[in-house]
Design a protein around this motif. Structure first.
Motif, PDB file in Angstrom:
ATOM      1  N   ARG A  58      15.506  -3.501   3.765  1.00 26.28           N
ATOM      2  CA  ARG A  58      16.018  -3.487   2.398  1.00 26.28           C
ATOM      3  C   ARG A  58      14.914  -3.485   1.361  1.00 26.28           C
ATOM      4  O   ARG A  58      15.100  -3.024   0.242  1.00 26.28           O
ATOM      5  N   ALA A  59      13.735  -4.048   1.694  1.00 28.08           N
ATOM      6  CA  ALA A  59      12.666  -4.172   0.706  1.00 28.08           C
ATOM      7  C   ALA A  59      11.539  -3.174   0.924  1.00 28.08           C
ATOM      8  O   ALA A  59      10.472  -3.314   0.331  1.00 28.08           O
ATOM      9  N   THR A  60      11.762  -2.161   1.772  1.00 30.37           N
ATOM     10  CA  THR A  60      10.712  -1.166   1.994  1.00 30.37           C
ATOM     11  C   THR A  60      10.280  -0.575   0.661  1.00 30.37           C
ATOM     12  O   THR A  60      11.107  -0.047  -0.083  1.00 30.37           O
ATOM     13  N   PRO A  61       8.999  -0.672   0.305  1.00 27.22           N
ATOM     14  CA  PRO A  61       8.558  -0.239  -1.021  1.00 27.22           C
ATOM     15  C   PRO A  61       8.608   1.268  -1.198  1.00 27.22           C
ATOM     16  O   PRO A  61       8.453   2.033  -0.246  1.00 27.22           O
ATOM     17  N   THR A  62       8.829   1.676  -2.447  1.00 26.53           N
ATOM     18  CA  THR A  62       8.790   3.097  -2.791  1.00 26.53           C
ATOM     19  C   THR A  62       7.333   3.532  -2.952  1.00 26.53           C
ATOM     20  O   THR A  62       6.423   2.707  -3.029  1.00 26.53           O
ATOM     21  N   ALA A  63       7.142   4.849  -3.050  1.00 27.16           N
ATOM     22  CA  ALA A  63       5.791   5.377  -3.265  1.00 27.16           C
ATOM     23  C   ALA A  63       5.225   4.856  -4.582  1.00 27.16           C
ATOM     24  O   ALA A  63       4.019   4.565  -4.680  1.00 27.16           O
ATOM     25  N   ARG A  64       6.089   4.714  -5.614  1.00 27.64           N
ATOM     26  CA  ARG A  64       5.617   4.204  -6.894  1.00 27.64           C
ATOM     27  C   ARG A  64       5.127   2.764  -6.765  1.00 27.64           C
ATOM     28  O   ARG A  64       4.076   2.408  -7.292  1.00 27.64           O
ATOM     29  N   GLN A  65       5.889   1.939  -6.041  1.00 27.74           N
ATOM     30  CA  GLN A  65       5.481   0.551  -5.860  1.00 27.74           C
ATOM     31  C   GLN A  65       4.157   0.470  -5.102  1.00 27.74           C
ATOM     32  O   GLN A  65       3.286  -0.324  -5.456  1.00 27.74           O
ATOM     33  N   LEU A  66       4.011   1.284  -4.084  1.00 25.23           N
ATOM     34  CA  LEU A  66       2.763   1.267  -3.318  1.00 25.23           C
ATOM     35  C   LEU A  66       1.576   1.674  -4.179  1.00 25.23           C
ATOM     36  O   LEU A  66       0.475   1.138  -4.036  1.00 25.23           O
ATOM     37  N   SER A  67       1.799   2.601  -5.093  1.00 26.00           N
ATOM     38  CA  SER A  67       0.697   3.079  -5.932  1.00 26.00           C
ATOM     39  C   SER A  67       0.251   2.022  -6.932  1.00 26.00           C
ATOM     40  O   SER A  67      -0.866   2.100  -7.462  1.00 26.00           O
ATOM     41  N   GLU A  68       1.124   1.020  -7.195  1.00 22.01           N
ATOM     42  CA  GLU A  68       0.805   0.024  -8.218  1.00 22.01           C
ATOM     43  C   GLU A  68       0.264  -1.292  -7.660  1.00 22.01           C
ATOM     44  O   GLU A  68      -0.054  -2.184  -8.432  1.00 22.01           O
ATOM     45  N   VAL A  69       0.173  -1.422  -6.349  1.00 18.56           N
ATOM     46  CA  VAL A  69      -0.287  -2.708  -5.817  1.00 18.56           C
ATOM     47  C   VAL A  69      -1.807  -2.841  -5.861  1.00 18.56           C
ATOM     48  O   VAL A  69      -2.346  -3.908  -5.571  1.00 18.56           O
ATOM     49  N   GLY A  70      -2.511  -1.755  -6.189  1.00 16.03           N
ATOM     50  CA  GLY A  70      -3.954  -1.861  -6.350  1.00 16.03           C
ATOM     51  C   GLY A  70      -4.750  -1.722  -5.073  1.00 16.03           C
ATOM     52  O   GLY A  70      -5.886  -2.172  -5.000  1.00 16.03           O
ATOM     53  N   VAL A  71      -4.155  -1.111  -4.039  1.00 10.90           N
ATOM     54  CA  VAL A  71      -4.844  -0.911  -2.764  1.00 10.90           C
ATOM     55  C   VAL A  71      -5.034   0.581  -2.549  1.00 10.90           C
ATOM     56  O   VAL A  71      -4.055   1.342  -2.537  1.00 10.90           O
ATOM     57  N   GLU A  72      -6.266   1.007  -2.412  1.00 10.32           N
ATOM     58  CA  GLU A  72      -6.552   2.430  -2.197  1.00 10.32           C
ATOM     59  C   GLU A  72      -6.310   2.764  -0.731  1.00 10.32           C
ATOM     60  O   GLU A  72      -7.131   2.518   0.133  1.00 10.32           O
ATOM     61  N   TRP A  73      -5.146   3.305  -0.467  1.00 15.27           N
ATOM     62  CA  TRP A  73      -4.736   3.626   0.891  1.00 15.27           C
ATOM     63  C   TRP A  73      -3.675   4.705   0.782  1.00 15.27           C
ATOM     64  O   TRP A  73      -2.894   4.727  -0.165  1.00 15.27           O
ATOM     65  N   GLY A  74      -3.588   5.584   1.751  1.00 10.25           N
ATOM     66  CA  GLY A  74      -2.575   6.621   1.734  1.00 10.25           C
ATOM     67  C   GLY A  74      -1.201   6.059   2.038  1.00 10.25           C
ATOM     68  O   GLY A  74      -1.011   4.851   2.193  1.00 10.25           O
ATOM     69  N   GLN A  75      -0.208   6.936   2.141  1.00 15.95           N
ATOM     70  CA  GLN A  75       1.166   6.530   2.405  1.00 15.95           C
ATOM     71  C   GLN A  75       1.300   6.048   3.845  1.00 15.95           C
ATOM     72  O   GLN A  75       1.071   6.790   4.788  1.00 15.95           O
ATOM     73  N   PRO A  76       1.672   4.787   4.052  1.00 11.94           N
ATOM     74  CA  PRO A  76       1.861   4.296   5.423  1.00 11.94           C
ATOM     75  C   PRO A  76       3.097   4.930   6.057  1.00 11.94           C
ATOM     76  O   PRO A  76       3.989   5.417   5.368  1.00 11.94           O
ATOM     77  N   ARG A  77       3.149   4.877   7.361  1.00  6.77           N
ATOM     78  CA  ARG A  77       4.293   5.423   8.098  1.00  6.77           C
ATOM     79  C   ARG A  77       5.400   4.369   8.176  1.00  6.77           C
ATOM     80  O   ARG A  77       5.152   3.210   8.479  1.00  6.77           O
ATOM     81  N   GLU A  78       6.631   4.796   7.892  1.00  3.36           N
ATOM     82  CA  GLU A  78       7.786   3.894   7.954  1.00  3.36           C
ATOM     83  C   GLU A  78       8.351   3.883   9.370  1.00  3.36           C
ATOM     84  O   GLU A  78       8.604   4.929   9.962  1.00  3.36           O
ATOM     85  N   VAL A  79       8.557   2.671   9.908  1.00  2.55           N
ATOM     86  CA  VAL A  79       8.970   2.542  11.305  1.00  2.55           C
ATOM     87  C   VAL A  79       9.991   1.413  11.462  1.00  2.55           C
ATOM     88  O   VAL A  79      10.111   0.533  10.607  1.00  2.55           O
TER      89      VAL A  79
END
Length: 436
Positions: free
Chosen positions: A58-79
Protein backbone atom coordinates in the motif's frame (compact mmCIF):
# COMPACT_ATOMS: atom_id res chain seq x y z
CA UNK A 1 16.49 -6.48 -13.21
CA UNK A 2 16.84 -4.12 -10.24
CA UNK A 3 18.57 -0.81 -10.66
CA UNK A 4 22.26 -1.18 -9.91
CA UNK A 5 24.34 1.70 -8.66
CA UNK A 6 28.06 1.16 -9.00
CA UNK A 7 30.24 3.52 -7.03
CA UNK A 8 33.82 3.85 -5.94
CA UNK A 9 34.26 4.77 -2.29
CA UNK A 10 37.24 6.20 -0.52
CA UNK A 11 38.05 6.07 3.15
CA UNK A 12 39.37 3.57 5.65
CA UNK A 13 40.72 0.44 4.01
CA UNK A 14 38.29 -2.47 4.06
CA UNK A 15 39.00 -6.15 4.32
CA UNK A 16 37.08 -6.58 1.06
CA UNK A 17 37.80 -4.67 -2.15
CA UNK A 18 34.27 -5.23 -3.48
CA UNK A 19 30.83 -5.48 -1.99
CA UNK A 20 27.42 -6.35 -3.41
CA UNK A 21 24.59 -4.89 -1.35
CA UNK A 22 20.85 -5.36 -1.90
CA UNK A 23 18.34 -2.96 -0.31
CA UNK A 24 14.62 -3.63 -0.05
CA UNK A 25 12.24 -0.95 1.28
CA UNK A 26 8.48 -0.56 1.55
CA UNK A 27 7.99 3.24 1.69
CA UNK A 28 9.70 6.46 0.68
CA UNK A 29 11.22 7.14 4.10
CA UNK A 30 12.44 3.57 4.53
CA UNK A 31 13.94 3.69 1.04
CA UNK A 32 15.84 6.81 2.07
CA UNK A 33 17.10 5.11 5.24
CA UNK A 34 17.94 1.83 3.51
CA UNK A 35 19.71 3.33 0.51
CA UNK A 36 21.80 5.70 2.62
CA UNK A 37 22.59 2.93 5.10
CA UNK A 38 23.82 0.78 2.22
CA UNK A 39 26.09 3.60 1.07
CA UNK A 40 27.51 3.98 4.57
CA UNK A 41 28.12 0.24 4.80
CA UNK A 42 29.91 0.27 1.44
CA UNK A 43 32.29 3.13 2.34
CA UNK A 44 35.91 2.09 2.05
CA UNK A 45 35.28 -0.51 -0.66
CA UNK A 46 37.18 0.04 -3.87
CA UNK A 47 34.17 -1.20 -5.83
CA UNK A 48 30.59 -1.55 -4.63
CA UNK A 49 27.36 -2.57 -6.34
CA UNK A 50 24.14 -1.36 -4.75
CA UNK A 51 20.94 -3.07 -5.91
CA UNK A 52 17.52 -1.57 -5.11
CA UNK A 53 14.15 -3.25 -4.58
CA UNK A 54 10.74 -1.98 -3.43
CA UNK A 55 8.37 -4.34 -1.63
CA UNK A 56 4.98 -4.15 -3.33
CA UNK A 57 2.26 -2.88 -0.98
CA UNK A 58 0.00 0.00 0.00
CA UNK A 59 2.89 2.40 0.68
CA UNK A 60 5.06 1.61 -2.35
CA UNK A 61 6.47 5.04 -3.26
CA UNK A 62 5.81 6.74 -6.58
CA UNK A 63 8.61 7.90 -8.87
CA UNK A 64 7.96 11.46 -7.67
CA UNK A 65 8.36 10.46 -4.03
CA UNK A 66 11.58 8.61 -4.78
CA UNK A 67 12.98 11.63 -6.58
CA UNK A 68 12.38 13.82 -3.51
CA UNK A 69 14.01 11.71 -0.80
CA UNK A 70 17.45 13.06 -1.67
CA UNK A 71 19.13 9.78 -2.65
CA UNK A 72 20.89 9.64 -6.01
CA UNK A 73 19.82 6.23 -7.22
CA UNK A 74 17.88 4.94 -10.21
CA UNK A 75 14.39 3.43 -10.10
CA UNK A 76 14.42 0.32 -7.89
CA UNK A 77 12.65 -2.83 -9.02
CA UNK A 78 9.22 -3.49 -7.47
CA UNK A 79 8.84 -7.03 -6.14
CA UNK A 80 6.78 -9.27 -3.89
CA UNK A 81 8.40 -10.93 -0.89
CA UNK A 82 8.73 -14.22 -2.77
CA UNK A 83 10.29 -12.49 -5.79
CA UNK A 84 12.81 -10.76 -3.56
CA UNK A 85 13.82 -14.07 -1.97
CA UNK A 86 14.35 -15.50 -5.46
CA UNK A 87 16.53 -12.51 -6.37
CA UNK A 88 18.58 -12.86 -3.19
CA UNK A 89 19.04 -16.58 -3.73
CA UNK A 90 20.29 -15.99 -7.26
CA UNK A 91 22.42 -12.97 -6.14
CA UNK A 92 24.92 -13.54 -4.86
CA UNK A 93 24.89 -10.62 -2.41
CA UNK A 94 27.30 -9.94 0.43
CA UNK A 95 24.88 -7.79 2.42
CA UNK A 96 21.09 -7.42 2.40
CA UNK A 97 19.53 -4.35 4.03
CA UNK A 98 15.93 -4.89 5.14
CA UNK A 99 14.41 -1.39 5.34
CA UNK A 100 10.92 -2.60 6.13
CA UNK A 101 8.18 -2.58 8.73
CA UNK A 102 8.74 -5.19 11.45
CA UNK A 103 6.30 -7.81 10.16
CA UNK A 104 7.87 -7.72 6.70
CA UNK A 105 11.35 -8.08 8.18
CA UNK A 106 10.22 -11.11 10.16
CA UNK A 107 8.58 -12.73 7.12
CA UNK A 108 11.69 -12.28 4.95
CA UNK A 109 13.96 -13.55 7.72
CA UNK A 110 11.94 -16.77 7.84
CA UNK A 111 12.04 -16.94 4.06
CA UNK A 112 15.82 -16.66 4.13
CA UNK A 113 16.02 -19.25 6.90
CA UNK A 114 14.42 -21.66 4.42
CA UNK A 115 16.88 -20.65 1.69
CA UNK A 116 19.88 -21.31 3.93
CA UNK A 117 18.79 -23.87 6.54
CA UNK A 118 22.30 -24.84 7.65
CA UNK A 119 25.74 -23.39 8.23
CA UNK A 120 26.57 -22.15 4.74
CA UNK A 121 27.51 -19.14 2.68
CA UNK A 122 24.78 -16.48 2.76
CA UNK A 123 24.50 -12.68 2.89
CA UNK A 124 24.85 -10.67 6.08
CA UNK A 125 21.37 -9.44 7.00
CA UNK A 126 21.01 -5.86 8.29
CA UNK A 127 17.92 -4.04 9.57
CA UNK A 128 16.98 -1.15 11.85
CA UNK A 129 14.68 1.84 12.29
CA UNK A 130 14.21 4.89 10.09
CA UNK A 131 13.84 7.33 12.99
CA UNK A 132 12.59 7.81 16.53
CA UNK A 133 11.43 4.58 18.18
CA UNK A 134 8.65 5.79 20.45
CA UNK A 135 6.06 3.00 20.25
CA UNK A 136 5.84 -0.79 19.95
CA UNK A 137 9.43 -1.14 21.14
CA UNK A 138 9.29 -4.82 22.16
CA UNK A 139 7.06 -5.88 19.27
CA UNK A 140 9.13 -4.11 16.62
CA UNK A 141 12.43 -5.36 17.98
CA UNK A 142 11.37 -8.99 18.31
CA UNK A 143 10.06 -8.89 14.74
CA UNK A 144 13.54 -7.78 13.65
CA UNK A 145 15.36 -10.42 15.69
CA UNK A 146 17.18 -12.90 13.50
CA UNK A 147 19.07 -10.34 11.44
CA UNK A 148 22.86 -10.40 11.84
CA UNK A 149 22.95 -6.65 12.48
CA UNK A 150 20.16 -4.65 14.15
CA UNK A 151 21.16 -1.00 13.96
CA UNK A 152 20.55 1.25 16.96
CA UNK A 153 20.55 4.96 16.12
CA UNK A 154 21.95 6.11 19.47
CA UNK A 155 23.49 4.97 22.78
CA UNK A 156 19.99 5.30 24.26
CA UNK A 157 18.50 2.94 21.67
CA UNK A 158 21.42 0.53 21.98
CA UNK A 159 20.69 0.04 25.69
CA UNK A 160 16.94 -0.32 25.14
CA UNK A 161 17.31 -2.80 22.28
CA UNK A 162 19.74 -4.93 24.24
CA UNK A 163 17.46 -4.97 27.29
CA UNK A 164 14.49 -6.15 25.23
CA UNK A 165 16.41 -9.05 23.65
CA UNK A 166 18.05 -10.12 26.87
CA UNK A 167 14.71 -9.77 28.66
CA UNK A 168 13.18 -12.58 26.59
CA UNK A 169 16.35 -14.65 26.61
CA UNK A 170 17.23 -13.90 22.98
CA UNK A 171 20.72 -13.28 21.61
CA UNK A 172 21.43 -9.53 21.68
CA UNK A 173 24.80 -9.60 19.90
CA UNK A 174 23.28 -8.26 16.67
CA UNK A 175 22.52 -4.87 18.25
CA UNK A 176 25.08 -2.45 16.84
CA UNK A 177 25.29 1.26 17.51
CA UNK A 178 25.19 3.59 14.51
CA UNK A 179 23.27 6.79 13.73
CA UNK A 180 20.62 7.91 11.29
CA UNK A 181 22.40 7.85 7.92
CA UNK A 182 20.80 11.07 6.67
CA UNK A 183 22.10 13.31 9.46
CA UNK A 184 24.31 15.90 7.83
CA UNK A 185 24.01 19.03 5.76
CA UNK A 186 25.25 22.57 6.22
CA UNK A 187 25.50 23.70 9.87
CA UNK A 188 23.16 26.49 10.87
CA UNK A 189 24.83 29.93 10.85
CA UNK A 190 21.85 32.05 11.87
CA UNK A 191 21.45 33.59 8.40
CA UNK A 192 18.33 31.58 7.50
CA UNK A 193 15.13 32.79 9.17
CA UNK A 194 12.27 30.70 7.74
CA UNK A 195 9.93 29.01 10.22
CA UNK A 196 9.18 25.48 9.01
CA UNK A 197 6.50 23.21 10.41
CA UNK A 198 7.35 19.56 9.64
CA UNK A 199 4.02 17.79 9.22
CA UNK A 200 3.56 14.10 10.00
CA UNK A 201 1.14 11.75 8.23
CA UNK A 202 -0.37 10.20 11.36
CA UNK A 203 0.54 12.51 14.28
CA UNK A 204 -1.79 13.88 15.44
CA UNK A 205 -4.64 11.79 14.10
CA UNK A 206 -7.72 13.83 15.06
CA UNK A 207 -9.00 16.40 12.58
CA UNK A 208 -9.50 18.98 15.34
CA UNK A 209 -5.90 18.64 16.48
CA UNK A 210 -4.50 18.94 12.96
CA UNK A 211 -6.72 21.95 12.26
CA UNK A 212 -5.51 23.57 15.51
CA UNK A 213 -1.83 23.17 14.60
CA UNK A 214 -2.50 24.56 11.14
CA UNK A 215 -4.37 27.59 12.51
CA UNK A 216 -1.53 28.37 14.89
CA UNK A 217 1.02 28.11 12.07
CA UNK A 218 -0.99 30.55 9.95
CA UNK A 219 -1.41 32.82 12.97
CA UNK A 220 2.36 32.82 13.46
CA UNK A 221 2.76 33.91 9.84
CA UNK A 222 0.37 36.82 10.42
CA UNK A 223 2.18 37.87 13.60
CA UNK A 224 5.53 37.90 11.76
CA UNK A 225 4.82 39.22 8.23
CA UNK A 226 8.51 39.70 7.48
CA UNK A 227 9.32 36.04 8.10
CA UNK A 228 8.73 33.19 5.65
CA UNK A 229 6.51 30.50 7.23
CA UNK A 230 6.49 27.10 5.55
CA UNK A 231 4.29 24.03 5.93
CA UNK A 232 6.58 21.14 4.92
CA UNK A 233 4.52 18.22 3.64
CA UNK A 234 5.63 14.64 3.18
CA UNK A 235 3.39 13.64 0.29
CA UNK A 236 0.69 14.82 -2.05
CA UNK A 237 -2.95 13.68 -1.72
CA UNK A 238 -3.28 10.06 -2.86
CA UNK A 239 0.36 9.23 -2.14
CA UNK A 240 1.29 7.19 0.91
CA UNK A 241 4.37 7.22 3.09
CA UNK A 242 5.33 4.98 6.00
CA UNK A 243 2.07 5.91 7.76
CA UNK A 244 -1.40 6.47 6.35
CA UNK A 245 -2.50 10.11 6.17
CA UNK A 246 -6.28 10.37 6.13
CA UNK A 247 -6.52 14.15 6.67
CA UNK A 248 -3.78 15.84 4.62
CA UNK A 249 -2.91 19.36 5.74
CA UNK A 250 -3.11 20.63 2.16
CA UNK A 251 -6.83 19.87 2.24
CA UNK A 252 -7.37 21.50 5.61
CA UNK A 253 -5.53 24.65 4.56
CA UNK A 254 -8.11 25.31 1.85
CA UNK A 255 -10.50 26.50 4.55
CA UNK A 256 -8.09 29.17 5.78
CA UNK A 257 -7.20 32.63 4.51
CA UNK A 258 -3.42 32.44 4.48
CA UNK A 259 -1.09 35.48 4.38
CA UNK A 260 1.42 36.15 1.60
CA UNK A 261 4.38 34.94 3.68
CA UNK A 262 2.83 31.47 4.17
CA UNK A 263 3.48 28.66 1.70
CA UNK A 264 3.47 24.90 1.27
CA UNK A 265 6.63 22.95 0.46
CA UNK A 266 7.39 19.43 -0.71
CA UNK A 267 10.70 17.90 -1.67
CA UNK A 268 13.91 16.87 0.04
CA UNK A 269 13.95 17.80 3.74
CA UNK A 270 17.64 18.66 3.62
CA UNK A 271 17.04 21.37 1.03
CA UNK A 272 14.26 22.87 3.14
CA UNK A 273 16.50 22.86 6.22
CA UNK A 274 19.09 24.88 4.30
CA UNK A 275 16.65 27.81 4.53
CA UNK A 276 15.30 27.11 8.02
CA UNK A 277 15.84 29.30 11.05
CA UNK A 278 13.33 27.48 13.29
CA UNK A 279 11.98 23.96 12.85
CA UNK A 280 8.63 23.24 14.52
CA UNK A 281 7.03 19.80 14.81
CA UNK A 282 5.19 17.45 17.12
CA UNK A 283 7.69 14.58 16.94
CA UNK A 284 8.96 14.23 13.37
CA UNK A 285 12.36 12.67 12.68
CA UNK A 286 13.04 15.95 10.86
CA UNK A 287 13.67 17.35 14.34
CA UNK A 288 16.78 15.16 14.63
CA UNK A 289 18.05 16.38 11.25
CA UNK A 290 17.43 19.96 12.36
CA UNK A 291 19.13 19.49 15.75
CA UNK A 292 22.13 17.86 14.07
CA UNK A 293 22.66 21.06 12.07
CA UNK A 294 22.26 23.28 15.15
CA UNK A 295 18.94 24.77 13.99
CA UNK A 296 16.65 25.91 16.83
CA UNK A 297 14.05 23.16 17.07
CA UNK A 298 10.66 23.28 18.80
CA UNK A 299 8.74 20.19 19.91
CA UNK A 300 5.16 21.29 20.51
CA UNK A 301 3.38 20.60 23.80
CA UNK A 302 0.08 22.25 22.79
CA UNK A 303 -1.65 18.87 22.45
CA UNK A 304 0.04 17.48 25.55
CA UNK A 305 3.19 15.44 26.05
CA UNK A 306 1.80 12.01 25.31
CA UNK A 307 3.10 8.65 24.11
CA UNK A 308 0.71 8.46 21.11
CA UNK A 309 2.15 11.77 19.88
CA UNK A 310 5.75 10.65 20.27
CA UNK A 311 6.87 13.96 21.76
CA UNK A 312 7.65 12.23 25.05
CA UNK A 313 10.80 11.01 23.29
CA UNK A 314 12.16 14.56 23.59
CA UNK A 315 11.85 14.81 27.37
CA UNK A 316 15.03 16.43 28.68
CA UNK A 317 16.01 17.77 25.27
CA UNK A 318 15.22 21.40 26.08
CA UNK A 319 13.09 21.58 22.93
CA UNK A 320 9.60 21.14 24.39
CA UNK A 321 7.64 24.36 24.01
CA UNK A 322 4.33 25.83 22.84
CA UNK A 323 3.01 28.02 20.03
CA UNK A 324 2.43 30.83 22.54
CA UNK A 325 6.12 30.86 23.44
CA UNK A 326 7.19 30.70 19.78
CA UNK A 327 4.85 33.57 18.89
CA UNK A 328 6.54 35.59 21.62
CA UNK A 329 9.96 34.98 20.07
CA UNK A 330 11.32 31.97 21.98
CA UNK A 331 14.05 29.91 20.32
CA UNK A 332 14.63 26.61 22.20
CA UNK A 333 18.20 25.66 23.12
CA UNK A 334 18.86 21.93 22.94
CA UNK A 335 20.69 20.05 25.69
CA UNK A 336 24.09 18.86 24.43
CA UNK A 337 23.99 15.87 26.75
CA UNK A 338 20.62 14.83 25.32
CA UNK A 339 21.92 15.24 21.77
CA UNK A 340 24.89 12.95 22.46
CA UNK A 341 22.76 10.35 24.22
CA UNK A 342 20.25 10.24 21.36
CA UNK A 343 22.77 10.02 18.53
CA UNK A 344 22.26 13.52 17.16
CA UNK A 345 25.80 14.74 17.79
CA UNK A 346 28.58 12.17 17.75
CA UNK A 347 32.36 12.21 17.41
CA UNK A 348 33.98 10.21 14.64
CA UNK A 349 32.18 8.03 12.13
CA UNK A 350 29.19 6.31 13.81
CA UNK A 351 29.28 3.60 11.14
CA UNK A 352 32.79 2.37 11.95
CA UNK A 353 31.44 -0.27 14.34
CA UNK A 354 28.83 -1.33 11.77
CA UNK A 355 31.42 -1.87 9.03
CA UNK A 356 33.71 -3.71 11.45
CA UNK A 357 30.96 -6.12 12.45
CA UNK A 358 29.91 -6.74 8.85
CA UNK A 359 33.53 -7.30 7.77
CA UNK A 360 34.02 -9.76 10.63
CA UNK A 361 30.90 -11.68 9.61
CA UNK A 362 31.92 -11.73 5.94
CA UNK A 363 35.35 -13.03 6.91
CA UNK A 364 33.82 -16.20 8.34
CA UNK A 365 33.84 -19.26 6.07
CA UNK A 366 30.12 -19.70 6.71
CA UNK A 367 27.43 -18.03 8.80
CA UNK A 368 25.04 -19.74 11.21
CA UNK A 369 21.44 -20.37 10.16
CA UNK A 370 19.03 -17.43 10.30
CA UNK A 371 17.30 -17.95 13.66
CA UNK A 372 14.58 -15.40 14.56
CA UNK A 373 13.28 -15.39 18.13
CA UNK A 374 9.75 -15.89 16.86
CA UNK A 375 9.20 -19.46 15.71
CA UNK A 376 6.38 -21.99 15.60
CA UNK A 377 7.45 -22.89 19.13
CA UNK A 378 7.65 -19.40 20.69
CA UNK A 379 4.87 -17.62 18.75
CA UNK A 380 2.47 -20.32 17.60
CA UNK A 381 -0.51 -17.98 17.43
CA UNK A 382 1.32 -14.94 16.00
CA UNK A 383 3.93 -15.99 13.45
CA UNK A 384 1.71 -17.92 10.97
CA UNK A 385 -0.41 -14.83 10.34
CA UNK A 386 2.67 -12.71 9.61
CA UNK A 387 4.00 -15.24 7.11
CA UNK A 388 0.60 -15.68 5.46
CA UNK A 389 0.18 -11.92 4.93
CA UNK A 390 3.39 -11.94 2.90
CA UNK A 391 2.57 -15.24 1.16
CA UNK A 392 5.67 -16.78 2.63
CA UNK A 393 3.92 -19.62 4.41
CA UNK A 394 4.73 -21.82 1.43
CA UNK A 395 7.71 -22.27 -0.87
CA UNK A 396 7.78 -19.67 -3.70
CA UNK A 397 6.91 -21.14 -7.07
CA UNK A 398 9.22 -20.81 -10.04
CA UNK A 399 8.64 -17.89 -12.38
CA UNK A 400 6.09 -18.49 -15.13
CA UNK A 401 7.05 -17.76 -18.72
CA UNK A 402 5.44 -16.70 -21.97
CA UNK A 403 1.75 -15.87 -22.16
CA UNK A 404 1.06 -17.05 -18.61
CA UNK A 405 3.61 -14.62 -17.23
CA UNK A 406 2.20 -11.68 -19.21
CA UNK A 407 -1.36 -12.46 -18.08
CA UNK A 408 -0.28 -12.93 -14.48
CA UNK A 409 1.58 -9.62 -14.42
CA UNK A 410 -1.42 -7.80 -15.94
CA UNK A 411 -3.78 -9.27 -13.34
CA UNK A 412 -1.33 -8.45 -10.57
CA UNK A 413 -1.02 -4.82 -11.65
CA UNK A 414 -4.80 -4.45 -11.88
CA UNK A 415 -5.26 -5.98 -8.43
CA UNK A 416 -2.56 -3.77 -6.98
CA UNK A 417 -4.19 -0.66 -8.45
CA UNK A 418 -7.58 -1.64 -7.04
CA UNK A 419 -6.05 -2.36 -3.63
CA UNK A 420 -4.26 0.98 -3.47
CA UNK A 421 -7.39 2.83 -4.53
CA UNK A 422 -9.35 1.09 -1.81
CA UNK A 423 -6.78 1.75 0.91
CA UNK A 424 -5.87 5.30 -0.08
CA UNK A 425 -9.19 6.71 -1.29
CA UNK A 426 -12.23 4.62 -0.33
CA UNK A 427 -11.29 3.47 3.19
CA UNK A 428 -10.53 6.99 4.55
CA UNK A 429 -13.89 8.27 3.24
CA UNK A 430 -15.75 5.40 4.90
CA UNK A 431 -13.93 6.00 8.20
CA UNK A 432 -14.70 9.73 8.10
CA UNK A 433 -18.36 9.00 7.39
CA UNK A 434 -18.42 6.70 10.38
CA UNK A 435 -17.19 9.53 12.61
CA UNK A 436 -20.07 11.83 11.66
Amino acid sequence: MPTVTRATFTGTARARNSLRVAVIADSDTRWKWGALTARRIAEGCADAELHGFLLRGRATPTARQLSEVGVEWGQPREVTGAEFLTAVERGPYDVVVLALVGGSVQALLHGMARLWPGHERRPVLVTGYVGVVYEKLADGLLLRHGADVVLANSPYDERRFTQVYEGVGADASAVTRAALPFLGGTPHTGAADAVVFAAQPSVPERRADRAYLLRRLVQHARLHPGREVVLKLRSKPGEHTTHIEELPYQRLVRDLDTPANFRLAYGHMGEVLDRTGLLVTVSSTAALESLHRGIPTAILTDLGVREPLGNHHFLGSGCLTSWDALDAGQRPQASQEWLREHGVSAHGDPYDAVRERIDALLARPVLPPVSPYYSTATATGYLPGILARHRLDETPRAEATGVRRVVREAVREAARGAYRHGVQRVAPVIRRMGEL
